[in-house]
Design a protein around this motif. Structure first.
Motif, PDB file in Angstrom:
ATOM      1  N   ALA A  50     -10.421  -0.294  53.693  1.00  0.00           N
ATOM      2  CA  ALA A  50      -9.094   0.594  53.626  1.00  0.00           C
ATOM      3  C   ALA A  50      -8.078  -0.244  53.087  1.00  0.00           C
ATOM      4  N   ARG A  51      -8.013  -1.563  53.502  1.00  0.00           N
ATOM      5  CA  ARG A  51      -6.933  -2.253  53.196  1.00  0.00           C
ATOM      6  C   ARG A  51      -6.980  -2.548  51.854  1.00  0.00           C
ATOM      7  N   GLN A  52      -8.297  -2.991  51.218  1.00  0.00           N
ATOM      8  CA  GLN A  52      -8.469  -3.162  49.870  1.00  0.00           C
ATOM      9  C   GLN A  52      -8.273  -2.094  49.124  1.00  0.00           C
ATOM     10  N   ILE A  53      -8.730  -1.003  49.529  1.00  0.00           N
ATOM     11  CA  ILE A  53      -8.456   0.336  48.564  1.00  0.00           C
ATOM     12  C   ILE A  53      -6.837   0.596  48.604  1.00  0.00           C
ATOM     13  N   ALA A  54      -6.138   0.227  49.518  1.00  0.00           N
ATOM     14  CA  ALA A  54      -4.558   0.593  49.295  1.00  0.00           C
ATOM     15  C   ALA A  54      -3.959  -0.383  48.583  1.00  0.00           C
ATOM     16  N   ILE A  55      -4.583  -1.748  48.144  1.00  0.00           N
ATOM     17  CA  ILE A  55      -3.932  -2.710  47.486  1.00  0.00           C
ATOM     18  C   ILE A  55      -4.252  -2.218  45.960  1.00  0.00           C
ATOM     19  N   GLU A  56      -5.474  -1.763  45.784  1.00  0.00           N
ATOM     20  CA  GLU A  56      -5.720  -1.272  44.324  1.00  0.00           C
ATOM     21  C   GLU A  56      -5.079   0.000  44.223  1.00  0.00           C
ATOM     22  N   GLN A  57      -4.903   0.867  45.154  1.00  0.00           N
ATOM     23  CA  GLN A  57      -4.119   2.422  44.833  1.00  0.00           C
ATOM     24  C   GLN A  57      -2.820   1.798  44.452  1.00  0.00           C
ATOM     25  N   GLN A  58      -2.028   0.865  45.040  1.00  0.00           N
ATOM     26  CA  GLN A  58      -0.727   0.530  44.464  1.00  0.00           C
ATOM     27  C   GLN A  58      -0.765   0.185  42.962  1.00  0.00           C
ATOM     28  N   VAL A  59      -1.688  -0.456  42.436  1.00  0.00           N
ATOM     29  CA  VAL A  59      -1.693  -0.896  41.078  1.00  0.00           C
ATOM     30  C   VAL A  59      -2.117   0.308  40.242  1.00  0.00           C
ATOM     31  N   VAL A  60      -2.960   1.236  40.757  1.00  0.00           N
ATOM     32  CA  VAL A  60      -3.507   2.264  40.015  1.00  0.00           C
ATOM     33  C   VAL A  60      -2.208   3.278  39.731  1.00  0.00           C
ATOM     34  N   ASP A  61      -1.284   3.496  41.052  1.00  0.00           N
ATOM     35  CA  ASP A  61      -0.150   4.359  40.783  1.00  0.00           C
ATOM     36  C   ASP A  61       0.573   3.870  39.993  1.00  0.00           C
ATOM     37  N   LYS A  62       0.972   2.378  39.720  1.00  0.00           N
ATOM     38  CA  LYS A  62       2.086   1.851  38.937  1.00  0.00           C
ATOM     39  C   LYS A  62       1.463   1.998  37.248  1.00  0.00           C
ATOM     40  N   VAL A  63      -0.058   1.968  37.144  1.00  0.00           N
ATOM     41  CA  VAL A  63      -0.471   2.369  35.723  1.00  0.00           C
ATOM     42  C   VAL A  63      -0.019   3.838  35.749  1.00  0.00           C
ATOM     43  N   TYR A  64      -0.453   4.742  36.304  1.00  0.00           N
ATOM     44  CA  TYR A  64      -0.090   6.189  36.092  1.00  0.00           C
ATOM     45  C   TYR A  64       1.382   6.608  35.876  1.00  0.00           C
ATOM     46  N   ALA A  65       2.057   5.720  36.764  1.00  0.00           N
ATOM     47  CA  ALA A  65       3.752   5.983  36.457  1.00  0.00           C
ATOM     48  C   ALA A  65       3.946   5.421  34.876  1.00  0.00           C
ATOM     49  N   ARG A  66       3.389   4.345  34.582  1.00  0.00           N
ATOM     50  CA  ARG A  66       3.683   3.736  33.385  1.00  0.00           C
ATOM     51  C   ARG A  66       3.213   4.993  32.367  1.00  0.00           C
ATOM     52  N   LEU A  67       2.020   5.407  32.459  1.00  0.00           N
ATOM     53  CA  LEU A  67       1.687   6.471  31.549  1.00  0.00           C
ATOM     54  C   LEU A  67       2.261   7.713  31.379  1.00  0.00           C
ATOM     55  N   GLU A  68       2.921   8.264  32.326  1.00  0.00           N
ATOM     56  CA  GLU A  68       3.949   8.875  32.482  1.00  0.00           C
ATOM     57  C   GLU A  68       5.131   9.008  31.568  1.00  0.00           C
ATOM     58  N   VAL A  69       5.710   7.708  31.465  1.00  0.00           N
ATOM     59  CA  VAL A  69       6.476   7.381  30.763  1.00  0.00           C
ATOM     60  C   VAL A  69       6.124   7.317  29.203  1.00  0.00           C
ATOM     61  N   MET A  70       4.887   6.767  29.056  1.00  0.00           N
ATOM     62  CA  MET A  70       4.249   6.670  27.590  1.00  0.00           C
ATOM     63  C   MET A  70       4.099   8.232  27.067  1.00  0.00           C
ATOM     64  N   ARG A  71       3.809   9.010  28.042  1.00  0.00           N
ATOM     65  CA  ARG A  71       3.681  10.416  27.537  1.00  0.00           C
ATOM     66  C   ARG A  71       5.049  10.946  27.055  1.00  0.00           C
ATOM     67  N   GLY A  72       6.181  10.606  27.927  1.00  0.00           N
ATOM     68  CA  GLY A  72       7.421  11.203  27.549  1.00  0.00           C
ATOM     69  C   GLY A  72       7.653  10.618  26.505  1.00  0.00           C
ATOM     70  N   GLN A  73       7.352   9.176  25.994  1.00  0.00           N
ATOM     71  CA  GLN A  73       8.087   8.715  24.844  1.00  0.00           C
ATOM     72  C   GLN A  73       7.102   9.327  23.630  1.00  0.00           C
ATOM     73  N   THR A  74       5.851   9.868  24.069  1.00  0.00           N
ATOM     74  CA  THR A  74       5.281  10.449  22.899  1.00  0.00           C
ATOM     75  C   THR A  74       5.750  11.751  22.406  1.00  0.00           C
ATOM     76  N   MET A  75       5.979  12.651  23.623  1.00  0.00           N
ATOM     77  CA  MET A  75       6.859  13.795  23.291  1.00  0.00           C
ATOM     78  C   MET A  75       8.025  13.709  22.549  1.00  0.00           C
ATOM     79  N   GLU A  76       8.849  12.524  22.975  1.00  0.00           N
ATOM     80  CA  GLU A  76       9.994  12.613  21.961  1.00  0.00           C
ATOM     81  C   GLU A  76       9.827  12.109  20.372  1.00  0.00           C
TER      82      GLU A  76
END
Length: 691
Positions: free
Chosen positions: A5-31
């Motif tokens: 569970a601890r290792q999954i939580a570590i990876e989840q933090q990274v994955v969350d950061k990746v998806y947050a960045r993708l949301e920014v990229m989506r916004g840039q694409t729309m612009e």
């Protein structure tokens, strides 16, 4: 909290950061897309196409990301120098351009697939991250170093992957590619790469991942439909159809053999005896004779020429055209000359030529049997298209008055036209323009057409064309006017259909079954292409299948070949693989199965229909029994995988065709967990004794 569970939580933090960045990229694409639309409406044309292409590509990539079911991040590499990389289906960088995720095809990701305990390539731990969308649900680690590594979890990525059930469609194996598979995927693009291996070695997956890799490494060359993937059947192409889009690639042309001729989708295979005849190279001569033969319902006389004379004329036309390299549909002019000579120089009426030498399509020459094409017909149609050439329809020029009466609205002029306008005086139109390029005003009245023609001739001369005389005509609005006769006629617009882009890489799956005629069809599409050929001689079932790979490469007109073998099976369990090996042709080594376990049951029954009804799983039956048992025909299962297979009546499968034992071998290796064999007739002798 458990270590997992601890290792999954570590990876989840990274994955969350990746998806947050993708949301920014989506916004840039729309612009960017909105800016492109704005420029389309208000800006200059220059640069707009490039901007639109960039916007559309980015939008398509975002659409692919939105559709990812298994997550973008799937791996992690821990190196002995302290570096850590996350590996994913595409590369993602943060706002400072630092990599958050390394694309699986990038050189930096190669150790994820190539590192082994014997050659760790600096990798201490390889972790496979299983996600459902943006949520991390499981981890599997493999330690490649003797040093202590904290937080090791799971049972190993490959074993975990093999335990997953099959679905209706093939999944990508991007998280569990093995070393020999990765070497095949990353092989150089030039020449011919031959990937061989038995059932369950991942040949098809490797081929599809190779297509994605080539697009990544040389996108400028291979994108826009320049990669063709050819499979054995429409069932197969439907099964693998989601792999490349899942890897972010949707520009590849995926076709079954029965779909390679435009406008035809064939799924039915002919009986082996018919397939042998249609697949033989002798069909080229047969088809050539058919193409030059007199069409049905053609007239049988012309003035003094009778049927025998016309038959001799047709032979002479063919002789002249073949000497000059003229195809059948381009021979109309030669036909007119030969007939005219036989008539003592008299002109041949167009009406006769239209009926006696009509433009032909392959379907005109080779009609479908009972209105249905077979897969074995498709290379014949393709060969006929090559023999005939493109149909050249006789040009029927309608009188200008008729065009004027039938046409509503304006019509672009094909040459210069001079006409009178009540408000603007004489007006001169140029080819392809709806508005005049010059107006005389009232200086020349409507009766001064001689002066108007001199005025127009001077303008046309400035345009680079000398006027010799004038004839009656009509302007783009249907008004009467004058058309100049030029010293040098204007070039005629090319009305030929555009030539399709050639393929630059052609990937053949289940290539061992290609007939000589099918090879000719593919060779035409691969004339300028590098190739990836994938197959297994042990699964060769076509009556004209090659006996060796060099023979196939020669059929395809290629020479430079690199061969990569996949000796290990990862899908078919050992117990099933060992039993299936009894059906292998002599001289072919069985695949080593990496996967333990598996269930094999063989049952003789009295009522086949009732026995099948009581079973669960995918039923595979001889073609002649498939419909009555609601089963998949055995001829359609090549390349497919199922968790639980119910195989019906092996003896009938073997008896149905000359290579029936090879067909049975294919059927026996479709199960990746359980194989149930039901039979009423005695099993083939090979299955009752050990290999």
């Amino acid at each position: 909290m458990s270590e997992a569970a601890r290792q999954i939580a570590i990876e989840q933090q990274v994955v969350d950061k990746v998806y947050a960045r993708l949301e920014v990229m989506r916004g840039q694409t729309m612009e960017l897309r909105e800016e492109g639309h704005h420029r389309a409406g208000s800006g200059p044309v220059a640069g707009l196409v490039e901007r639109d292409a960039m916007v559309l590509h980015a939008a398509a990539r975002m659409s692919d990301l939105n559709g990812q079911e298994e997550g973008i991040v799937f791996g992690r590499l821990d190196f002995d120098d302290g570096e850590t990389y996350r590996i994913g289906r595409l590369g993602v960088r943060d706002e400072d351009r630092e990599p958050l995720v390394v694309d699986w095809r990038a050189p930096a990701a190669a150790p994820f697939y190539r590192a082994t305990p014997g050659a760790p390539l600096g990798v201490e731990r390889r972790r496979v991250i299983t996600c459902e969308g943006p949520t991390v649900v499981d981890l599997d680690d493999e330690v490649l170093s003797t040093r202590d590594t904290d937080g090791v979890v799971g049972e190993g990525a490959l074993l975990a992957s093999l335990a997953r059930t099959r679905g209706e469609h093939m999944r990508d194996i991007v998280a569990t590619i093995q070393r020999e598979q990765d070497e095949a995927i990353r092989a150089p693009a030039h020449g011919v790469t031959l990937i061989t291996g038995g059932p369950g070695t991942g040949k098809t997956q490797v081929a599809l991942h190779r297509a994605a890799y080539l697009l990544y490494t040389d996108r400028g060359r291979f994108t826009d439909g320049r990669v063709l993937v050819v499979g054995p059947s429409t069932v197969f192409t439907e099964y693998i159809g989601r792999v490349l889009p899942g890897l972010g690639e949707d520009s590849v042309h995926l076709r079954a053999i029965g779909e390679l001729f435009e406008g035809v989708v064939a799924t039915r295979r002919d009986p082996a005896s018919v397939a042998r005849s249609k697949g033989d190279l002798r069909m080229v001569r047969v088809l050539t004779d058919l193409a030059w033969d007199t069409p049905p319902n053609a007239p049988d006389h012309l003035r003094t020429l009778q049927a025998d004379d016309l038959a001799k004329a047709r032979l002479e036309i063919r002789k002249r055209c073949e000497a000059k390299g003229i195809r059948v549909n381009g021979a109309r002019t030669e036909a007119a000359k030969v007939l005219s000579d036989m008539l003592g120089g008299r002109e041949v009426p167009d009406a006769f030529l239209n009926a006696w030498w009509p433009p032909l399509t392959p379907q005109d020459v080779l009609p479908a049997q009972n209105g249905e094409w077979s897969v074995d017909d498709v290379p014949l149609l393709d060969e006929l298209a090559e023999i005939l050439g493109k149909p050249q329809k006789p040009r029927k020029v309608k009188p200008e008055w008729q065009l004027r009466e039938l046409h509503s609205g304006t019509r672009l002029a094909e040459t210069f036209v001079l006409s009178w306008s009540l408000n603007d005086g004489w007006q001169l139109f140029a080819p392809g323009l709806l508005t005049p390029i010059a107006l005389s005003g009232q200086a020349i009245d409507n009766n001064g057409y001689w002066a108007a023609q001199r005025w127009a001739a001077a303008i046309i001369l400035r345009e680079g064309h000398k006027v010799v005389s004038w004839v009656d005509g009509f302007d783009p609005h249907g008004e009467e006017g004058y058309v100049p006769v030029l010293a040098e006629p204007l070039p005629v617009a090319d009305t030929e259909e555009p030539i399709d882009d050639v393929y630059l890489h052609v990937l053949l799956d289940e290539a061992q079954d290609l007939s000589p005629m099918e090879c000719r069809m593919i060779a035409r599409r691969a004339a300028h292409a590098s190739m990836t050929i994938v197959g297994d001689l042990g699964q060769a079932t076509h009556p004209l299948a090659v006996a060796s790979w060099p023979e196939l490469v020669q059929r395809l007109g290629k020479r430079e070949v690199r061969t990569l073998d996949l000796p290990t099976g990862y899908r078919v369990p050992q117990v099933i693989a060992d039993f299936a090996a009894r059906a292998l042709a002599p001289g072919i080594e069985p695949t080593r199965s990496f996967r333990p376990g598996g269930v094999l049951e063989i049952r003789q029954v009295d009522d086949l229909t009732e026995a099948v009804r009581q079973e669960t799983g995918t039923v595979i039956a001889p073609d002649q029994l498939a419909a009555s048992l609601n089963a998949i025909p055995v001829s359609q299962v090549k390349g497919l995988e199922y968790d639980r297979v119910v195989l019906v009546e092996p003896a009938d499968i073997v008896a149905a065709e000359p290579r029936g034992m090879s067909r049975l071998y294919v059927a026996l290796t479709r199960a990746v967990a359980e194989l149930i064999i039901l039979h009423t007739k005695p099993l083939p002798e090979n299955l009752t004794r050990s290999r």
